[in-house]
Design a protein around this motif. Sequence first.
Motif, PDB file in Angstrom:
ATOM      1  N   GLY A  10       0.878  -1.165   0.000  1.00  0.00           N
ATOM      2  CA  GLY A  10       0.000   0.000   0.000  1.00  0.00           C
ATOM      3  C   GLY A  10       0.918   1.218   0.000  1.00  0.00           C
ATOM      4  N   ILE A  11       0.369   2.342   0.440  1.00  0.00           N
ATOM      5  CA  ILE A  11       1.210   3.552   0.462  1.00  0.00           C
ATOM      6  C   ILE A  11       2.358   3.381   1.461  1.00  0.00           C
ATOM      7  N   ALA A  12       2.120   2.629   2.561  1.00  0.00           N
ATOM      8  CA  ALA A  12       3.156   2.468   3.591  1.00  0.00           C
ATOM      9  C   ALA A  12       4.338   1.648   3.057  1.00  0.00           C
ATOM     10  N   GLY A  13       4.043   0.458   2.536  1.00  0.00           N
ATOM     11  CA  GLY A  13       5.118  -0.407   2.039  1.00  0.00           C
ATOM     12  C   GLY A  13       5.807   0.179   0.812  1.00  0.00           C
ATOM     13  N   ILE A  30       6.756  -8.342  -0.682  1.00  0.00           N
ATOM     14  CA  ILE A  30       5.735  -9.376  -0.908  1.00  0.00           C
ATOM     15  C   ILE A  30       4.361  -8.729  -0.784  1.00  0.00           C
ATOM     16  N   ASP A  31       3.542  -8.841  -1.816  1.00  0.00           N
ATOM     17  CA  ASP A  31       2.206  -8.234  -1.766  1.00  0.00           C
ATOM     18  C   ASP A  31       1.227  -9.059  -2.582  1.00  0.00           C
ATOM     19  N   GLU A  32       0.089  -9.289  -1.944  1.00  0.00           N
ATOM     20  CA  GLU A  32      -1.002  -9.949  -2.659  1.00  0.00           C
ATOM     21  C   GLU A  32      -1.827  -8.819  -3.278  1.00  0.00           C
ATOM     22  N   LEU A  33      -1.969  -8.793  -4.589  1.00  0.00           N
ATOM     23  CA  LEU A  33      -2.675  -7.665  -5.212  1.00  0.00           C
ATOM     24  C   LEU A  33      -4.113  -7.582  -4.696  1.00  0.00           C
ATOM     25  N   ALA A  38      -6.975  -0.041   1.235  1.00  0.00           N
ATOM     26  CA  ALA A  38      -7.266   1.342   1.632  1.00  0.00           C
ATOM     27  C   ALA A  38      -6.659   2.352   0.657  1.00  0.00           C
ATOM     28  N   THR A  39      -5.419   2.128   0.255  1.00  0.00           N
ATOM     29  CA  THR A  39      -4.771   3.117  -0.619  1.00  0.00           C
ATOM     30  C   THR A  39      -5.472   3.202  -1.973  1.00  0.00           C
ATOM     31  N   HIS A  40      -5.917   2.057  -2.497  1.00  0.00           N
ATOM     32  CA  HIS A  40      -6.601   2.081  -3.802  1.00  0.00           C
ATOM     33  C   HIS A  40      -7.938   2.823  -3.719  1.00  0.00           C
ATOM     34  N   ALA A  42      -8.790   5.200  -1.383  1.00  0.00           N
ATOM     35  CA  ALA A  42      -8.680   6.556  -0.807  1.00  0.00           C
ATOM     36  C   ALA A  42      -8.922   7.646  -1.849  1.00  0.00           C
ATOM     37  N   SER A  43      -9.482   8.761  -1.372  1.00  0.00           N
ATOM     38  CA  SER A  43      -9.660   9.909  -2.276  1.00  0.00           C
ATOM     39  C   SER A  43      -8.318  10.594  -2.539  1.00  0.00           C
ATOM     40  N   GLY A  44      -7.353  10.375  -1.668  1.00  0.00           N
ATOM     41  CA  GLY A  44      -6.006  10.905  -1.900  1.00  0.00           C
ATOM     42  C   GLY A  44      -5.818  12.348  -1.491  1.00  0.00           C
ATOM     43  N   ILE A  45      -6.762  12.850  -0.689  1.00  0.00           N
ATOM     44  CA  ILE A  45      -6.693  14.267  -0.313  1.00  0.00           C
ATOM     45  C   ILE A  45      -5.700  14.477   0.822  1.00  0.00           C
ATOM     46  N   THR A  46      -4.944  15.552   0.717  1.00  0.00           N
ATOM     47  CA  THR A  46      -4.182  16.058   1.855  1.00  0.00           C
ATOM     48  C   THR A  46      -4.786  17.413   2.183  1.00  0.00           C
ATOM     49  N   LYS A 165       0.172 -14.041  -1.297  1.00  0.00           N
ATOM     50  CA  LYS A 165      -0.229 -13.812   0.092  1.00  0.00           C
ATOM     51  C   LYS A 165       0.894 -14.293   0.997  1.00  0.00           C
ATOM     52  N   PHE A 166       1.281 -13.481   1.951  1.00  0.00           N
ATOM     53  CA  PHE A 166       2.326 -13.867   2.891  1.00  0.00           C
ATOM     54  C   PHE A 166       1.759 -14.900   3.862  1.00  0.00           C
ATOM     55  N   ASN A 167       2.537 -15.972   4.074  1.00  0.00           N
ATOM     56  CA  ASN A 167       2.075 -17.055   4.946  1.00  0.00           C
ATOM     57  C   ASN A 167       2.997 -17.119   6.178  1.00  0.00           C
ATOM     58  N   ALA A 194      -4.698  -2.740   7.318  1.00  0.00           N
ATOM     59  CA  ALA A 194      -5.641  -3.264   8.318  1.00  0.00           C
ATOM     60  C   ALA A 194      -5.420  -4.740   8.636  1.00  0.00           C
ATOM     61  N   ASN A 195      -4.752  -5.482   7.746  1.00  0.00           N
ATOM     62  CA  ASN A 195      -4.477  -6.902   8.028  1.00  0.00           C
ATOM     63  C   ASN A 195      -3.542  -7.090   9.216  1.00  0.00           C
ATOM     64  N   ALA A 196      -2.952  -6.013   9.700  1.00  0.00           N
ATOM     65  CA  ALA A 196      -2.003  -6.099  10.826  1.00  0.00           C
ATOM     66  C   ALA A 196      -2.640  -6.714  12.062  1.00  0.00           C
ATOM     67  N   MET A 313      -1.326   4.267   9.563  1.00  0.00           N
ATOM     68  CA  MET A 313      -1.429   5.552   8.845  1.00  0.00           C
ATOM     69  C   MET A 313      -2.843   6.137   8.929  1.00  0.00           C
ATOM     70  N   GLY A 314      -3.778   5.340   9.426  1.00  0.00           N
ATOM     71  CA  GLY A 314      -5.122   5.850   9.739  1.00  0.00           C
ATOM     72  C   GLY A 314      -5.809   6.535   8.577  1.00  0.00           C
ATOM     73  N   THR A 315      -6.262   7.766   8.818  1.00  0.00           N
ATOM     74  CA  THR A 315      -7.034   8.495   7.805  1.00  0.00           C
ATOM     75  C   THR A 315      -6.130   9.375   6.932  1.00  0.00           C
ATOM     76  N   LYS A 316      -4.809   9.337   7.184  1.00  0.00           N
ATOM     77  CA  LYS A 316      -3.931  10.310   6.516  1.00  0.00           C
ATOM     78  C   LYS A 316      -2.674   9.692   5.903  1.00  0.00           C
ATOM     79  N   GLY A 317      -2.845   8.520   5.305  1.00  0.00           N
ATOM     80  CA  GLY A 317      -1.685   7.820   4.756  1.00  0.00           C
ATOM     81  C   GLY A 317      -0.902   8.631   3.726  1.00  0.00           C
ATOM     82  N   ILE A 318      -1.602   9.458   2.965  1.00  0.00           N
ATOM     83  CA  ILE A 318      -0.927  10.148   1.852  1.00  0.00           C
ATOM     84  C   ILE A 318       0.101  11.156   2.377  1.00  0.00           C
ATOM     85  N   SER A 319      -0.208  11.810   3.491  1.00  0.00           N
ATOM     86  CA  SER A 319       0.771  12.769   4.031  1.00  0.00           C
ATOM     87  C   SER A 319       1.712  12.115   5.039  1.00  0.00           C
TER      88      SER A 319
HETATM   89  C1  LIG Z   1     -12.779   5.583   1.885  1.00  0.00           C
HETATM   90  C2  LIG Z   1     -11.393   6.023   2.295  1.00  0.00           C
HETATM   91  C3  LIG Z   1     -10.966   7.299   1.978  1.00  0.00           C
HETATM   92  C4  LIG Z   1      -9.681   7.723   2.372  1.00  0.00           C
HETATM   93  N1  LIG Z   1      -9.258   8.966   2.004  1.00  0.00           N
HETATM   94  C5  LIG Z   1      -8.005   9.357   2.335  1.00  0.00           C
HETATM   95  C6  LIG Z   1      -7.535  10.634   1.913  1.00  0.00           C
HETATM   96  O1  LIG Z   1      -8.228  11.381   1.228  1.00  0.00           O
HETATM   97  N2  LIG Z   1      -6.274  11.006   2.279  1.00  0.00           N
HETATM   98  C7  LIG Z   1      -5.461  10.184   3.029  1.00  0.00           C
HETATM   99  O2  LIG Z   1      -4.321  10.573   3.346  1.00  0.00           O
HETATM  100  N3  LIG Z   1      -5.880   8.958   3.418  1.00  0.00           N
HETATM  101  C8  LIG Z   1      -7.129   8.537   3.103  1.00  0.00           C
HETATM  102  N4  LIG Z   1      -7.567   7.318   3.501  1.00  0.00           N
HETATM  103  C9  LIG Z   1      -6.690   6.525   4.392  1.00  0.00           C
HETATM  104  C10 LIG Z   1      -5.595   5.815   3.579  1.00  0.00           C
HETATM  105  O3  LIG Z   1      -6.228   5.064   2.615  1.00  0.00           O
HETATM  106  C11 LIG Z   1      -4.741   4.943   4.515  1.00  0.00           C
HETATM  107  O4  LIG Z   1      -4.130   5.747   5.502  1.00  0.00           O
HETATM  108  C12 LIG Z   1      -3.630   4.221   3.737  1.00  0.00           C
HETATM  109  O5  LIG Z   1      -4.066   3.800   2.489  1.00  0.00           O
HETATM  110  C13 LIG Z   1      -3.068   3.039   4.497  1.00  0.00           C
HETATM  111  O6  LIG Z   1      -2.050   2.479   3.713  1.00  0.00           O
HETATM  112  P1  LIG Z   1      -1.358   1.110   4.054  1.00  0.00           P
HETATM  113  O7  LIG Z   1      -0.265   0.915   3.087  1.00  0.00           O
HETATM  114  O8  LIG Z   1      -1.019   1.077   5.504  1.00  0.00           O
HETATM  115  O9  LIG Z   1      -2.498  -0.007   3.864  1.00  0.00           O
HETATM  116  P2  LIG Z   1      -3.172  -0.585   2.514  1.00  0.00           P
HETATM  117  O10 LIG Z   1      -3.357   0.443   1.503  1.00  0.00           O
HETATM  118  O11 LIG Z   1      -4.367  -1.353   2.956  1.00  0.00           O
HETATM  119  O12 LIG Z   1      -2.085  -1.604   1.950  1.00  0.00           O
HETATM  120  C14 LIG Z   1      -1.770  -2.821   2.569  1.00  0.00           C
HETATM  121  C15 LIG Z   1      -1.216  -3.765   1.503  1.00  0.00           C
HETATM  122  O13 LIG Z   1      -0.726  -4.940   2.152  1.00  0.00           O
HETATM  123  C16 LIG Z   1      -1.150  -6.078   1.448  1.00  0.00           C
HETATM  124  N5  LIG Z   1      -1.209  -7.201   2.371  1.00  0.00           N
HETATM  125  C17 LIG Z   1      -1.783  -7.222   3.603  1.00  0.00           C
HETATM  126  N6  LIG Z   1      -1.619  -8.442   4.150  1.00  0.00           N
HETATM  127  C18 LIG Z   1      -0.915  -9.191   3.267  1.00  0.00           C
HETATM  128  C19 LIG Z   1      -0.425 -10.528   3.254  1.00  0.00           C
HETATM  129  N7  LIG Z   1      -0.619 -11.378   4.295  1.00  0.00           N
HETATM  130  N8  LIG Z   1       0.243 -10.973   2.163  1.00  0.00           N
HETATM  131  C20 LIG Z   1       0.464 -10.146   1.100  1.00  0.00           C
HETATM  132  N9  LIG Z   1       0.020  -8.866   1.056  1.00  0.00           N
HETATM  133  C21 LIG Z   1      -0.655  -8.394   2.128  1.00  0.00           C
HETATM  134  C22 LIG Z   1      -2.535  -5.656   0.902  1.00  0.00           C
HETATM  135  O14 LIG Z   1      -2.913  -6.471  -0.193  1.00  0.00           O
HETATM  136  C23 LIG Z   1      -2.265  -4.217   0.492  1.00  0.00           C
HETATM  137  O15 LIG Z   1      -1.734  -4.153  -0.818  1.00  0.00           O
HETATM  138  C24 LIG Z   1      -8.825   6.837   3.113  1.00  0.00           C
HETATM  139  C25 LIG Z   1      -9.260   5.536   3.392  1.00  0.00           C
HETATM  140  C26 LIG Z   1     -10.533   5.124   3.002  1.00  0.00           C
HETATM  141  C27 LIG Z   1     -10.952   3.717   3.297  1.00  0.00           C
END
Ligand SMILES: Cc1cc2nc3c(=O)[nH]c(=O)nc-3n(C[C@H](O)[C@H](O)[C@H](O)COP(=O)(O)OP(=O)(O)OC[C@H]3O[C@@H](n4cnc5c(N)ncnc54)[C@H](O)[C@@H]3O)c2cc1C
Length: 351
Positions: A10-13, A30-33, A38-40, A42-46, A165-167, A194-196, A313-319
């Motif tokens: 996601g945005i974090a990794g 390692i990532d399962e598509l 959440a990142t896909h 998200a509206s992407g707003i900061t 998928k990571f096992n 969120a899978n954490a 990263m909660g509600t603000k992953g992009i920043s």
């Molecule tokens: C509706 C909505 C709107 C949002 N709008 C904003 C916004 O405007 N601005 C903003 O900053 N943030 C926004 N957010 C929050 C933002 O989306 C998150 O903060 C951010 O995307 C979290 O990123 P992440 O990489 O931690 O998690 P994710 O994006 O969920 O990525 C986790 C990745 O890990 C992979 N993964 C997990 N477990 C495994 C496993 N066992 N094996 C292999 N792969 C695995 C998943 O497939 C995924 O690709 C929004 C969220 C939502 C739901």
Amino acid sequence: MLDFIIVGQGIAGSMLSWFLMKENQTLLLIDELNTSSATHVASGITNPITGRKFVKTWLADELIPFSQATFQQFEELFSEQLLYPLSIIKLFDSVKAQNDWSLRCASPEYLPYLKNEEIIYLDTQKVKNDFGGFEINGGSKLEASKFLTLYRNLLKQKEVLLEEKFNFEELQVSETSIVYKGKSAKRIIFCEGANAIQNPYFKFLPFQLAKGECLILKIEDFYADRVINGEVFIMPTGNKDEYYIGSTHEWNFDDAQPSEKGKNELLGNLSTVLKSPYQIVDHKAAIRPTVKDRRPFIGFNPQYKNVGIFNGMGTKGISLAPYFANHFTQHLVHSAPIMSEVDIQRVLKQG
Ligand SMILES: Cc1cc2nc3c(=O)[nH]c(=O)nc-3n(C[C@H](O)[C@H](O)[C@H](O)COP(=O)(O)OP(=O)(O)OC[C@H]3O[C@@H](n4cnc5c(N)ncnc54)[C@H](O)[C@@H]3O)c2cc1C
């Protein structure tokens, strides 16, 4: 032996792997598509100013320029536009709110984000705005899903992506290294979003996940040049007459699927802002990796010193993600300290 295995793109990794590779660290990601992550979705707003009291977001002056500069570098690398400056119009809901805003404008630390100009009134045929609104400067929108796809292609070209998928049963952890399906690395860092909550090494972390839903609407002859922020955001997607309506925050949920309840909540809130007719073209949902104290989780398992986490990263992953991925990288590569507010030690200290 690799320096790192990272789980999750996601945005974090993505950000963590990017800053580590810039420091010449070797890694496997390692990532399962999952295009509903959440990142896909998200509206992407900061947005530098949030809430009913128009408060500057935590570390806005540091996080926002860093995030924008990082994605500008990706725009150059990919020759694609990813980041769009945003004019955000925040609507007032009362005269008191107008006065609160006036007070905020007088504060020098708010100067880069608030202009104390005339209150802006939008077309009342299109938007309910009895008290008008004000413009927030310095916001932006990232095409987050497009960024993930482009970055994934880069990882594939570099042959550092394992799409599966990571096992956990296949992970062996020893004092000095970890081994996963025959690949050894000095350390493994989990960025699973969120899978954490299913990660056996970080069960002690107090995540408080929040499901978020959004709608995509067609609205003709509407405001394509700004975001309107009332009870919901109405944000132009960039496609003609198309708007992203977001988002819900639901703490009790059974799954990550779009729901009738979420849709009705969005439409109810939308009806307090939008007067123009619309058509629903899509409805999406995902789970945010939110944390009780609203700060990221960065650090290592207290027992397994080479098993780490970069999450929350909660509600603000992009920043948050770019800035703290660089921050964590400086710790991992140069032993710089981790900021106490984001260090998972804060949880361990509380017992
Ligand atoms: C509706 C909505 C709107 C949002 N709008 C904003 C916004 O405007 N601005 C903003 O900053 N943030 C926004 N957010 C929050 C933002 O989306 C998150 O903060 C951010 O995307 C979290 O990123 P992440 O990489 O931690 O998690 P994710 O994006 O969920 O990525 C986790 C990745 O890990 C992979 N993964 C997990 N477990 C495994 C496993 N066992 N094996 C292999 N792969 C695995 C998943 O497939 C995924 O690709 C929004 C969220 C939502 C739901």
